[in-house]
Design an enzyme around this catalytic site. Structure first.
Site, PDB file in Angstrom:
ATOM      1  N   CYS A 116       0.950  -1.355   0.134  1.00 54.08           N
ATOM      2  CA  CYS A 116      -0.047  -0.064   0.623  1.00 54.08           C
ATOM      3  C   CYS A 116       0.596   0.974  -0.084  1.00 54.08           C
ATOM      4  CB  CYS A 116      -0.726   0.265   1.266  1.00 54.08           C
ATOM      5  SG  CYS A 116      -1.738  -1.139   0.675  1.00 54.08           S
ATOM      6  N   HIS A 256      -3.481   7.151   2.000  1.00 50.11           N
ATOM      7  CA  HIS A 256      -3.519   6.345   1.582  1.00 50.11           C
ATOM      8  C   HIS A 256      -5.033   5.299   2.593  1.00 50.11           C
ATOM      9  CE1 HIS A 256      -3.997   1.592   0.620  1.00 50.11           C
ATOM     10  NE2 HIS A 256      -3.744   1.236   1.664  1.00 50.11           N
ATOM     11  N   ASN A 286     -10.084   0.340  -0.785  1.00 49.64           N
ATOM     12  CA  ASN A 286      -8.342  -0.430  -0.501  1.00 49.64           C
ATOM     13  C   ASN A 286      -7.875   0.215  -1.657  1.00 49.64           C
ATOM     14  OD1 ASN A 286      -5.961  -0.002   0.005  1.00 49.64           O
ATOM     15  ND2 ASN A 286      -5.973  -1.553   1.877  1.00 49.64           N
TER      16      ASN A 286
HETATM   17  O1  UT7 Z   1      -4.285  -0.983   3.608  1.00 48.72           O
HETATM   18  C1  UT7 Z   1      -3.086  -1.863   3.793  1.00 48.72           C
HETATM   19  C2  UT7 Z   1      -3.222  -2.577   5.446  1.00 48.72           C
HETATM   20  N1  UT7 Z   1      -4.088  -3.302   5.879  1.00 48.72           N
HETATM   21  C3  UT7 Z   1      -4.551  -2.234   7.255  1.00 48.72           C
HETATM   22  O2  UT7 Z   1      -4.877  -0.759   7.094  1.00 48.72           O
HETATM   23  C4  UT7 Z   1      -6.027  -2.543   7.771  1.00 48.72           C
HETATM   24  C5  UT7 Z   1      -6.406  -2.654   9.147  1.00 48.72           C
HETATM   25  N2  UT7 Z   1      -7.381  -3.073  10.018  1.00 48.72           N
HETATM   26  C6  UT7 Z   1      -8.846  -3.071   9.551  1.00 48.72           C
HETATM   27  O3  UT7 Z   1      -8.636  -1.842   9.334  1.00 48.72           O
HETATM   28  C7  UT7 Z   1      -9.480  -3.195  10.928  1.00 48.72           C
HETATM   29  O4  UT7 Z   1      -8.399  -4.294  11.350  1.00 48.72           O
HETATM   30  C8  UT7 Z   1     -10.255  -4.144   9.692  1.00 48.72           C
HETATM   31  C9  UT7 Z   1     -11.571  -3.580   9.437  1.00 48.72           C
HETATM   32  C10 UT7 Z   1      -9.478  -5.283   8.582  1.00 48.72           C
HETATM   33  C11 UT7 Z   1     -11.407  -4.747  11.046  1.00 48.72           C
HETATM   34  O5  UT7 Z   1     -11.711  -4.001  11.452  1.00 48.72           O
HETATM   35  P1  UT7 Z   1     -11.572  -4.925  12.960  1.00 48.72           P
HETATM   36  O6  UT7 Z   1     -12.582  -3.951  13.966  1.00 48.72           O
HETATM   37  O7  UT7 Z   1     -10.373  -4.503  13.692  1.00 48.72           O
HETATM   38  O8  UT7 Z   1     -12.520  -6.155  13.290  1.00 48.72           O
HETATM   39  P2  UT7 Z   1     -11.686  -6.923  13.990  1.00 48.72           P
HETATM   40  O9  UT7 Z   1     -10.785  -8.128  13.347  1.00 48.72           O
HETATM   41  O10 UT7 Z   1     -11.264  -7.202  15.548  1.00 48.72           O
HETATM   42  O11 UT7 Z   1     -12.889  -8.118  14.139  1.00 48.72           O
HETATM   43  C12 UT7 Z   1     -13.930  -7.768  15.975  1.00 48.72           C
HETATM   44  C13 UT7 Z   1     -15.507  -8.564  14.789  1.00 48.72           C
HETATM   45  C14 UT7 Z   1     -15.333 -10.011  14.861  1.00 48.72           C
HETATM   46  O12 UT7 Z   1     -15.890 -10.633  16.033  1.00 48.72           O
HETATM   47  P3  UT7 Z   1     -15.913 -11.397  17.206  1.00 48.72           P
HETATM   48  O13 UT7 Z   1     -14.467 -11.611  17.218  1.00 48.72           O
HETATM   49  O14 UT7 Z   1     -15.869  -9.943  18.003  1.00 48.72           O
HETATM   50  O15 UT7 Z   1     -16.807 -11.578  17.731  1.00 48.72           O
HETATM   51  C15 UT7 Z   1     -14.837 -10.197  13.167  1.00 48.72           C
HETATM   52  O16 UT7 Z   1     -14.887 -11.850  13.463  1.00 48.72           O
HETATM   53  O17 UT7 Z   1     -15.919  -7.701  14.139  1.00 48.72           O
HETATM   54  C16 UT7 Z   1     -16.085  -9.177  13.152  1.00 48.72           C
HETATM   55  N3  UT7 Z   1     -16.308  -9.123  11.427  1.00 48.72           N
HETATM   56  C17 UT7 Z   1     -16.740  -9.224  11.208  1.00 48.72           C
HETATM   57  N4  UT7 Z   1     -18.101  -8.872  11.418  1.00 48.72           N
HETATM   58  C18 UT7 Z   1     -19.476  -8.299  10.512  1.00 48.72           C
HETATM   59  C19 UT7 Z   1     -15.037  -9.042  11.194  1.00 48.72           C
HETATM   60  N5  UT7 Z   1     -15.554  -8.932  10.095  1.00 48.72           N
HETATM   61  C20 UT7 Z   1     -16.468  -9.173   9.874  1.00 48.72           C
HETATM   62  C21 UT7 Z   1     -17.527  -7.979   8.619  1.00 48.72           C
HETATM   63  N6  UT7 Z   1     -18.524  -7.794   8.943  1.00 48.72           N
HETATM   64  N7  UT7 Z   1     -17.128  -8.019   7.610  1.00 48.72           N
END
Ligand code: UT7
Length: 329
Positions: A116, A256, A286
């Protein structure tokens, strides 16, 4: 003699026509429009469809529009640098494929892969070729067909990424406008948290790697998020301090577009109000190497000659960085 700087003299973006909305994703994986929008800021993303359509297609469309805008021919181009993480093929370089497709017969070039942050790495590289005095017209294109490496059964990644990209033309400038400074960083230890497991020389493609879905993006989202928030904000503040820039001196931040929350944290650390932040993640998601040139393209009419602009990014590698430039037209 006046110092030669590399100035962006034209910008153009391109996204494929097909749109994948959050609502459509609701029918593909267990997710909701509300979750995606609140956690990332994304509403929809564009997807490149069609047989044999690769990243070069995005680059070609972006560059053809760029040449038309600037009123020059592909034969005038000295060099093409292509920042991409999803090259058409392992080899030859997508930059070479683009050169052939647009008829840039006098150009040489190569690909840069810094995930990225790739557009920033390529922009900094291209600017050095201009500053050397040897090259007069360098195109830097950032483009990705992320849909080619996304598992549309994995809700943690398929909601984030989209296809698209943009290109800028770099030309010599001696009026003080152009690329002023860059801070670019890598930390390979971060590869554990964001990578593609197979398909490279360490783990070539086999039936087993395909069955195990090892050709898709693997991301530990929360860890990447923590590093991204800290490093993108810090490097953006660092480039301001190094150039004695206060928040009021900055016209625009072109960040970004990985997650709106990361962008908000960066703007906050820089002391910038949201009106100075380019934000289009809602429409494109993204697009990896495509995000920053897509922002510059969409904000082109709002930027003025002499505006202080900060570009900043964080991505796989880990890689991150910031560029300070003075808009040249
Ligand atoms: O550009 C390259 C670099 N990449 C980045 O900068 C990405 C950085 N990371 C992020 O932007 C975020 O971590 C994500 C958008 C990928 C995920 O968001 P988050 O707030 O960190 O969610 P999480 O992974 O902590 O998941 C929270 C909850 C989980 O459920 P439990 O374990 O709390 O029950 C996930 O299973 O949300 C759940 N979850 C979803 N729920 C609905 C994960 N993906 C989804 C989804 N829809 N698509």
């Amino acid at each position: 003699m006046q110092k030669i700087m590399a100035a962006i003299t034209a910008v153009n973006g391109w996204v494929p026509p097909d749109v994948l909305t959050n609502k459509a994703l609701e029918t593909m994986v267990e997710t909701t429009d509300e979750w995606i929008l609140s956690r990332t800021g994304i509403k929809e993303r564009h997807i490149l469809k069609g047989a044999d359509m690769g990243t070069s297609e995005i680059g070609v469309n972006a560059i053809n529009g760029l040449l038309a805008k600037r009123g020059i021919s592909a034969m005038d181009i000295d060099m093409i640098l292509c920042a991409t993480t999803t090259p058409d093929m392992q080899f030859p370089a997508t930059a070479n494929i683009i050169s052939d497709k647009i008829g840039a017969k006098n150009a040489w070039g190569y690909d840069i892969n810094a995930a990225c942050s790739g557009f920033l790495f390529a922009l900094a590289t291209g600017s050095k070729f201009i500053e050397s005095g040897q090259y007069k017209k360098v195109i830097v294109v950032g483009a990705d067909k992320m849909s080619s490496i996304i598992d549309y059964e994995d809700r943690a990644t398929c909601i984030i990424f989209g296809d698209g990209g943009g290109a800028v033309l770099l030309e010599p400038s001696t009026d003080g406008n152009g690329i002023v400074d860059s801070i670019l960083k890598t930390d390979g230890a971060g590869r554990a948290f964001l990578h593609q497991k197979a398909g490279g020389s360490a783990r070539p493609a086999t039936h087993a790697t395909v069955d195990a879905k090892e050709h898709f993006v693997y991301q530990e989202g929360q860890t990447v998020y923590k590093f991204a928030v800290t490093n993108m904000a810090e490097v953006s503040a660092e480039i301001m301090e190094r150039n004695n820039l206060k928040a009021e001196d900055i016209a625009w931040l072109a960040p970004h577009q990985a997650n709106k929350r990361i962008i908000d944290a960066t703007a906050k650390r820089m002391g910038l109000p949201e009106e100075k932040v380019m934000l289009n993640i809602e429409k494109y998601g993204n697009t990896t190497n495509g995000t920053i040139p897509l922002c510059l393209w969409e904000w082109e009419s709002k930027m003025k000659k002499g505006d202080n602009i900060i570009l900043s990014a964080f991505g796989g590698g880990f890689t991150w960085g910031a560029i300070y430039l003075k808009w040249a037209y």
